[in-house]
Design a protein around this motif. Structure first.
Motif, PDB file in Angstrom:
ATOM      1  N   ILE A   7      19.487   1.080   3.719  1.00 12.28           N
ATOM      2  CA  ILE A   7      18.641   0.223   2.941  1.00 12.28           C
ATOM      3  C   ILE A   7      17.204   0.599   3.470  1.00 12.28           C
ATOM      4  N   PRO A   8      16.020   0.229   2.640  1.00 11.42           N
ATOM      5  CA  PRO A   8      14.723   0.471   2.991  1.00 11.42           C
ATOM      6  C   PRO A   8      14.589  -0.921   3.911  1.00 11.42           C
ATOM      7  N   LEU A  34       9.270   0.277  -2.772  1.00  8.67           N
ATOM      8  CA  LEU A  34      10.480  -0.438  -2.396  1.00  8.67           C
ATOM      9  C   LEU A  34      10.948  -1.439  -3.320  1.00  8.67           C
ATOM     10  N   ALA A  38      14.128  -1.822  -6.030  1.00  6.51           N
ATOM     11  CA  ALA A  38      15.042  -2.983  -5.604  1.00  6.51           C
ATOM     12  C   ALA A  38      15.381  -3.452  -6.832  1.00  6.51           C
ATOM     13  N   PHE A  45      16.870  -5.236  -0.153  1.00 11.88           N
ATOM     14  CA  PHE A  45      16.126  -4.356   0.996  1.00 11.88           C
ATOM     15  C   PHE A  45      16.341  -5.371   2.540  1.00 11.88           C
TER      16      PHE A  45
END
Length: 192
Positions: A7-8, A34, A38, A45
């Motif tokens: 995940i970021p 991001l 998402a 995230f």
């Protein structure tokens, strides 16, 4: 063993834990990306705390425990910045971090054990009452948490860990425990 996922990551100086909500002002291009990705994929995230002593080049500036969050609301502000409200879903442990070309960090992670309330249900007083007093005193908490769960011991413990100015290292140690007993003992002594 839990399966790994990537995940970021959004490093912050504050903790957000499951059930908690936080408003973020997004302006850096990597974090705009991001949030857009998402929202487009209806995924989340990771929010994780910054370790001021860690080496940024080796991605040691990010503490290993974080919280998977989802965007629950967003607005474009008058100053052109993006404001998003996120809600914590579940804690995870970061196993490794890579850096993308735009400096966005991506974590390879595993889910942490989820705390349960069974062992602490009867021990939550008086910290639940003190938390209600804090919410009454600070309306901005009521705006973020419109349906507070003061009768849920885990929710109460998480909110205290978010709110108290306890150092990040100590919060990280609590989050790495399989249960919330140590965190509850600590909070009870502090709040009483």
């Amino acid at each position: 063993m839990n399966a790994c996922f990537t995940i970021p990551l959004f490093p912050l100086s504050a903790h957000l834990l499951p059930g908690g909500r936080m408003s973020l002002r997004i302006f850096e291009p990597r974090y705009v990306r991001l949030v857009k990705e998402a929202c487009a994929a209806d995924t989340g995230f990771g929010i994780c705390m910054v370790n001021a002593q860690g080496d940024r080049d080796r991605n040691e500036h990010i503490y290993p425990m974080g919280t998977y969050v989802k965007v629950i609301d967003f607005n474009l502000l008058d100053d052109g910045l993006l404001s998003v409200t996120v809600e914590g879903q579940r804690c995870f442990k970061i196993l490794s971090v890579t850096t993308e070309i735009d400096e966005l960090r991506i974590g390879e992670c595993q889910w942490s054990d989820e705390w349960t309330a069974q062992a602490v249900n009867h021990l939550i007083s008086p910290i639940d009452e003190r938390l209600k007093e804090i919410f009454d005193k600070y309306p901005e908490l009521q705006v973020l948490h419109q349906n507070p769960k003061f009768n849920d011991p885990i929710w109460v413990i998480y909110r205290w860990l978010e709110l108290l100015p306890v150092n990040a290292e100590q919060k990280q140690q609590f989050l790495q425990q399989k249960d919330c007993i140590k965190a509850l003992d600590f909070l009870t002594q502090l709040v009483e």
